[in-house]
Design a protein around this motif. Structure first.
Motif, PDB file in Angstrom:
ATOM      1  N   ALA A  33      -0.983   1.876  -2.854  1.00  0.00           N
ATOM      2  CA  ALA A  33      -1.055   0.610  -2.119  1.00  0.00           C
ATOM      3  C   ALA A  33      -1.362  -0.553  -3.060  1.00  0.00           C
ATOM      4  CB  ALA A  33      -2.112   0.699  -1.017  1.00  0.00           C
ATOM      5  N   GLN A  34      -2.248  -0.336  -4.035  1.00  0.00           N
ATOM      6  CA  GLN A  34      -2.554  -1.389  -5.011  1.00  0.00           C
ATOM      7  C   GLN A  34      -1.319  -1.735  -5.832  1.00  0.00           C
ATOM      8  OE1 GLN A  34      -5.853   0.219  -7.202  1.00  0.00           O
ATOM      9  NE2 GLN A  34      -7.364  -0.501  -5.728  1.00  0.00           N
ATOM     10  N   MET A  37       1.030  -3.826  -3.853  1.00  0.00           N
ATOM     11  CA  MET A  37       0.547  -5.217  -3.779  1.00  0.00           C
ATOM     12  C   MET A  37       0.896  -5.974  -5.050  1.00  0.00           C
ATOM     13  SD  MET A  37      -0.842  -6.370  -1.055  1.00  0.00           S
ATOM     14  CE  MET A  37      -1.627  -7.782  -1.795  1.00  0.00           C
ATOM     15  N   GLN A  40       4.736  -6.782  -4.950  1.00  0.00           N
ATOM     16  CA  GLN A  40       5.182  -7.726  -3.926  1.00  0.00           C
ATOM     17  C   GLN A  40       3.990  -8.460  -3.313  1.00  0.00           C
ATOM     18  OE1 GLN A  40       8.306  -8.460  -3.007  1.00  0.00           O
ATOM     19  NE2 GLN A  40       9.195  -7.017  -4.455  1.00  0.00           N
ATOM     20  N   PRO A  41       3.285  -9.317  -4.111  1.00  0.00           N
ATOM     21  CA  PRO A  41       2.067  -9.945  -3.581  1.00  0.00           C
ATOM     22  C   PRO A  41       2.305 -10.923  -2.431  1.00  0.00           C
ATOM     23  CG  PRO A  41       2.634 -10.863  -5.719  1.00  0.00           C
ATOM     24  CD  PRO A  41       3.585  -9.722  -5.469  1.00  0.00           C
ATOM     25  N   SER A  46       2.179  -7.662   2.971  1.00  0.00           N
ATOM     26  CA  SER A  46       1.038  -7.593   2.047  1.00  0.00           C
ATOM     27  C   SER A  46      -0.290  -7.495   2.796  1.00  0.00           C
ATOM     28  CB  SER A  46       1.036  -8.778   1.090  1.00  0.00           C
ATOM     29  OG  SER A  46       0.879  -9.991   1.793  1.00  0.00           O
ATOM     30  N   MET A  49      -0.753  -3.925   3.623  1.00  0.00           N
ATOM     31  CA  MET A  49      -1.106  -3.150   2.433  1.00  0.00           C
ATOM     32  C   MET A  49      -2.580  -3.354   2.073  1.00  0.00           C
ATOM     33  SD  MET A  49       2.244  -3.261  -0.043  1.00  0.00           S
ATOM     34  CE  MET A  49       2.616  -4.995   0.072  1.00  0.00           C
ATOM     35  N   MET A  50      -3.051  -4.598   2.193  1.00  0.00           N
ATOM     36  CA  MET A  50      -4.468  -4.869   1.906  1.00  0.00           C
ATOM     37  C   MET A  50      -5.356  -4.155   2.920  1.00  0.00           C
ATOM     38  SD  MET A  50      -4.738  -8.761   0.416  1.00  0.00           S
ATOM     39  CE  MET A  50      -4.561  -9.520   1.994  1.00  0.00           C
TER      40      MET A  50
END
Length: 80
Positions: A33-34, A37, A40-41, A46, A49-50
């Motif tokens: 997941a990091q 991120m 594709q921030p 996103s 994902m966070m």
């Protein structure tokens, strides 16, 4: 008739082994997941994902707590 695909091996793990394996899987999922991120921030997903990273971190802390409880003596007053 012969099976084309064999059955998976059945390994009996201790509770500690199972918790450690689950912790490893959670750590790997958090790393994925990091990395997503970082790639594709500004993606619309996103935030998801966070949130996933946050939940996986909480899961790892719970697993670490469970492992610590396994290593703790059952009756701390019996040590006197």
């Amino acid at each position: 008739m012969l099976k084309i695909v064999p059955d998976p091996p059945h390994h009996l793990h201790s509770l500690e082994d199972t918790l450690m394996l689950a912790s490893d899987y959670a750590l790997c999922a958090e790393a994925v997941a990091q990395q997503a991120m970082l790639m594709q921030p500004r993606s619309p997903v996103s935030l998801l994902m966070m949130a996933s990273m946050h939940e996986l971190e909480a899961l790892r802390k719970l697993l670490e707590s469970a492992l610590a409880q396994i290593h703790r003596p059952a009756d701390p007053q019996a040590l006197h």
